[in-house]
Design a protein around this motif. Structure first.
Motif, short mmCIF file in Angstrom:
data_model
loop_
_atom_site.label_atom_id
_atom_site.label_comp_id
_atom_site.label_asym_id
_atom_site.label_seq_id
_atom_site.Cartn_x
_atom_site.Cartn_y
_atom_site.Cartn_z
N LEU A 172 -6.41 -10.59 2.78
CA LEU A 172 -6.41 -10.54 1.04
C LEU A 172 -7.39 -9.97 0.11
CD1 LEU A 172 -3.71 -13.55 0.78
CD2 LEU A 172 -3.18 -11.36 1.61
N GLY A 173 -7.18 -8.95 -0.24
CA GLY A 173 -8.04 -8.35 -1.17
C GLY A 173 -9.07 -7.47 -0.30
N ASP A 174 -8.39 -6.74 0.40
CA ASP A 174 -9.00 -5.68 0.90
C ASP A 174 -8.81 -4.34 0.95
OD1 ASP A 174 -11.12 -7.03 2.63
OD2 ASP A 174 -9.58 -6.87 4.58
N TRP A 175 -9.15 -3.16 0.05
CA TRP A 175 -9.11 -1.67 0.05
C TRP A 175 -8.52 -0.89 1.55
CZ3 TRP A 175 -8.45 -0.43 -5.09
CH2 TRP A 175 -7.64 0.84 -5.21
N ILE A 176 -7.36 -0.82 1.81
CA ILE A 176 -6.97 -0.10 2.70
C ILE A 176 -6.42 1.56 2.35
CG2 ILE A 176 -6.89 -2.11 4.28
CD1 ILE A 176 -3.88 -1.81 4.03
N LEU A 177 -6.91 1.83 4.00
CA LEU A 177 -5.44 3.34 3.74
C LEU A 177 -4.74 3.62 5.00
CD1 LEU A 177 -5.30 6.29 2.55
CD2 LEU A 177 -6.84 6.51 4.15
N LEU A 178 -3.56 3.91 5.03
CA LEU A 178 -2.62 4.37 6.36
C LEU A 178 -2.85 5.69 6.35
CD1 LEU A 178 0.37 1.86 5.64
CD2 LEU A 178 -1.93 1.29 5.81
N ALA A 179 -1.98 5.71 7.78
CA ALA A 179 -2.36 6.91 7.93
C ALA A 179 -0.82 7.84 7.67
CB ALA A 179 -1.94 7.31 9.69
N ASP A 180 0.00 6.70 7.12
CA ASP A 180 1.03 8.11 6.39
C ASP A 180 0.61 8.07 4.83
OD1 ASP A 180 0.81 5.53 4.94
OD2 ASP A 180 3.26 5.37 4.90
N GLY A 181 -0.57 7.87 4.14
CA GLY A 181 -1.63 8.28 3.07
C GLY A 181 -1.46 7.08 2.04
N THR A 182 -0.43 5.90 2.61
CA THR A 182 -0.73 4.55 1.02
C THR A 182 -2.40 4.25 1.10
OG1 THR A 182 1.47 4.79 2.51
CG2 THR A 182 0.29 3.05 0.84
N GLU A 183 -2.52 3.84 0.24
CA GLU A 183 -3.51 3.40 -0.30
C GLU A 183 -3.97 2.64 -1.36
OE1 GLU A 183 -8.49 5.17 -1.31
OE2 GLU A 183 -6.62 6.36 -1.06
N GLY A 184 -4.35 1.65 -1.24
CA GLY A 184 -3.91 0.53 -2.32
C GLY A 184 -4.54 -1.12 -2.27
N ARG A 185 -4.77 -2.10 -2.30
CA ARG A 185 -5.82 -3.35 -2.40
C ARG A 185 -4.00 -4.02 -1.59
NH1 ARG A 185 -9.90 -5.11 -3.11
NH2 ARG A 185 -10.66 -3.32 -5.32
N LEU A 211 4.22 -1.58 9.65
CA LEU A 211 2.52 -1.56 9.18
C LEU A 211 1.52 -2.07 10.50
CD1 LEU A 211 0.28 -1.91 7.21
CD2 LEU A 211 0.32 -3.54 7.23
N ALA A 212 2.05 -2.07 11.75
CA ALA A 212 1.73 -2.33 12.78
C ALA A 212 1.50 -1.54 13.78
CB ALA A 212 2.46 -3.48 13.71
N LYS A 213 2.40 -0.46 13.53
CA LYS A 213 2.38 0.70 14.56
C LYS A 213 1.19 1.93 13.82
CE LYS A 213 7.13 0.04 15.99
NZ LYS A 213 8.77 0.33 15.76
N LEU A 214 1.10 2.10 12.31
CA LEU A 214 0.02 2.91 11.19
C LEU A 214 -0.97 3.12 11.73
CD1 LEU A 214 2.24 2.89 7.95
CD2 LEU A 214 2.72 4.91 10.15
N GLY A 215 -1.54 3.90 11.76
CA GLY A 215 -3.11 3.60 12.21
C GLY A 215 -4.22 3.44 10.25
N LEU A 216 -5.16 2.29 10.44
CA LEU A 216 -5.73 2.21 8.99
C LEU A 216 -6.75 1.74 9.44
CD1 LEU A 216 -4.17 -1.59 8.22
CD2 LEU A 216 -6.20 -1.17 8.28
N THR A 217 -7.68 1.91 7.66
CA THR A 217 -8.81 2.29 7.38
C THR A 217 -9.20 1.58 6.34
OG1 THR A 217 -9.14 4.73 7.87
CG2 THR A 217 -10.84 3.59 6.71
N ASN A 218 -9.49 0.39 6.80
CA ASN A 218 -10.62 -0.35 5.64
C ASN A 218 -11.47 -0.06 5.28
OD1 ASN A 218 -10.59 -3.10 4.30
ND2 ASN A 218 -10.02 -4.49 6.52
N PHE A 219 -11.69 -0.13 3.74
CA PHE A 219 -12.74 0.64 3.00
C PHE A 219 -13.62 -0.94 2.91
CE2 PHE A 219 -9.72 4.41 1.42
CZ PHE A 219 -10.71 5.30 2.76
N SER A 220 -12.59 -2.41 2.87
CA SER A 220 -13.76 -3.34 2.41
C SER A 220 -14.60 -3.82 3.72
CB SER A 220 -12.65 -4.17 2.02
OG SER A 220 -12.39 -4.10 0.61
#
Length: 488
Positions: A172-185, A211-220
């Motif tokens: 909780l509180g992490d800023w993430i970017l998903l493979a479909d372009g969704t980005e937020g905290r 969410l489990a099937k998408l690639g995820l980038t954790n900016f935090s």
């Protein structure tokens, strides 16, 4: 089991069970340790009472002595199994707290609690009421298959949520970017879905199975320091080394970007028309990317215009207009002092004719590399603007900030007699336009909005000085710093 049951231990067993429930609730949710101690004490007392009454909680036996004795035994066993479940759950929660598990372990805790309650319920049915569990389990297996097919998507979300909790790709509180372009905290996560708050202040609810099937980038992770790549293209009219130095100096003068990791200028490619450059810099959090890019573009434009570095058209573009002999657009000339002063925001409140009159009275002073422009605690009363070069403000030997071409400096001596806090030194050769106090006295008296603007800038400058006294050099944007030139 004996044919004659002692009623006193059975009554004591039920009283202990009811008293344990009352005390357990009185402890409240905010005291898990006290609750666990209460559960252990009452459970141990009830176990001793059961042994004294010669009642086996793990075995079902018929009683033929009367309905009252049967009622006491059944109630006592139900209370004993209830306290056993609470004690096991209490140990589980204490283990999670002592093991310093994250808040996301609540999902696993809820799953364990459900298993404990299910096992306790089945044990009560078998050992207290004599229900044949084997037949019940066989019947429930068929029901479970039907429910599993009907709740396939929901169960997929639940088990995906468990997998995400165990894997911990985010908290909780992490800023993430998903493979479909969704980005937020990440702001919430439960059995079924995860909630993401975007930079546009929209709440996106994603099922855990998606969410489990998408690639995820954790900016935090490991920190929120985030790199930004800004590609630009400059004309091949000056040596690449000279252009790189101009761009590097411009990045050093930006205030919003992080200075923990030095910014970098990388030459990517070149042709006869231009040089492709990539600017690499960092921000302290993903939310500062827009402000950082805006500032970098503005500062790059000023430095390129002031040092005669021309921005080139993209490769493959057609240019209609004046060109040099090699086919490149003509290199723009550097901004003149008059053009630079016309763009100063602090003078924007004045009518055009008065602004031109003040600019015509400005004088220019040159300072070599390393020269002290203003000594610490020196009082002066002139307004000035940096035309070229970089000025560093220092206090007690520490760099407070850097000022670049186009920054408005002054107003402290015009509105108060407070000396400057800190010294100002030239990091490069510096050219400064100076506007004497006499040229501004009449303007300040006849244009109150101009005086108010100067006072507002001075107030923000003093506030920034106070906040910077005990803080490291700022990494976020601030209001323009105001200072003035000594008389003479």
């Amino acid at each position: 089991m004996p044919t004659t049951l002692p009623l006193v231990p059975l009554v004591m067993l039920n009283l202990l069970g009811l008293a344990g429930i009352i005390v357990w609730h009185l402890q409240g949710r905010g005291r898990p340790n006290a609750r666990l101690v209460v559960q252990i004490i009452f459970f141990a007392a009830m176990t001793a009472t059961l042994l004294a009454a010669q009642v086996a909680p793990f075995r079902f036996e018929g009683i033929h002595e009367g309905a009252f004795a049967r009622f006491l035994v059944d109630c006592g066993k139900v209370l004993w199994w209830t306290h056993l479940a609470w004690a096991v759950i209490g140990f589980t929660r204490i283990y999670i707290v002592l093991d310093k598990r994250p808040r996301e372990a609540r999902l696993i805790q809820d799953l364990l609690v459900a298993v404990v309650y299910l096992g306790t319920t089945l044990s009560m049915m078998a050992f207290v009421f004599g229900v044949p569990i084997g037949t019940l389990l066989a019947t429930s297996g068929v029901v479970a298959i039907i429910l599993g097919l009907a709740l396939q998507n929901t169960l997929s979300d639940v088990f995906s949520g468990i997998a995400l909790t165990i894997g911990r790709p985010y908290v909780l509180g992490d800023w993430i970017l998903l493979a479909d372009g969704t980005e937020g905290r990440v702001v919430a996560s439960n059995w079924r879905a995860t909630c993401i708050l975007t930079s546009a202040n929209n709440l996106i609810v994603l099922p855990n199975s998606v969410l489990a099937k998408l690639g995820l980038t954790n900016f935090s992770r490991p920190t929120e320091t985030h790199q930004i790549k800004l590609p630009i293209r400059i004309a091949a009219t000056r040596p690449p080394g000279v252009s790189m130095e101009v761009l590097r100096l411009a990045l050093d003068n930006c205030k919003v970007i992080s200075k923990e990791v030095p910014p970098t200028v990388a030459l990517k490619d070149m042709d006869a028309m231009g040089i492709d450059v990539e600017l690499l810099f960092y921000v302290s959090s993903p939310g500062e990317r827009v402000a950082a890019c805006n500032e970098v573009i503005d500062v790059i434009y000023r430095h390129c215009a002031e040092n005669g570095v021309s921005l080139a058209m993209p490769a493959g573009s057609y240019v209609f207009g004046p060109q040099s002999s090699n086919g490149c657009p003509l290199t723009p000339t550097m901004l003149s002092p008059r053009e630079l002063l016309q763009a100063v925001p602090v003078l924007a409140a004045l009518p055009p004719n008065e602004r031109k009159a003040i600019i015509s009275q400005a004088t220019t002073r040159q300072f070599p590399l390393g020269a002290t422009i203003v000594a610490e605690n020196e009082t002066f009363s002139s307004l000035m603007i940096i035309q070229s070069g970089v000025v560093c403000r220092r206090r007690n030997g520490k760099d407070i900030e850097r000022l670049y071409p186009g920054e408005t400096l002054g107003a402290r001596g015009l509105l108060s007699d407070t000396p400057e806090s800190g010294s100002f030194e030239a990091l490069t050769e510096v050219s400064i336009s100076v506007i004497a106090k006499e040229a501004l006295d009449n303007v300040i008296g006849s244009h109150p909005e101009f005086a108010e603007d100067l006072a507002s800038r001075l107030s923000r400058a003093i506030s920034d000085e106070q906040s910077a006294a005990d803080a490291p050099p700022p990494q976020t944007g601030k209001a323009p710093v105001l200072w003035a030139m000594p008389n003479g």
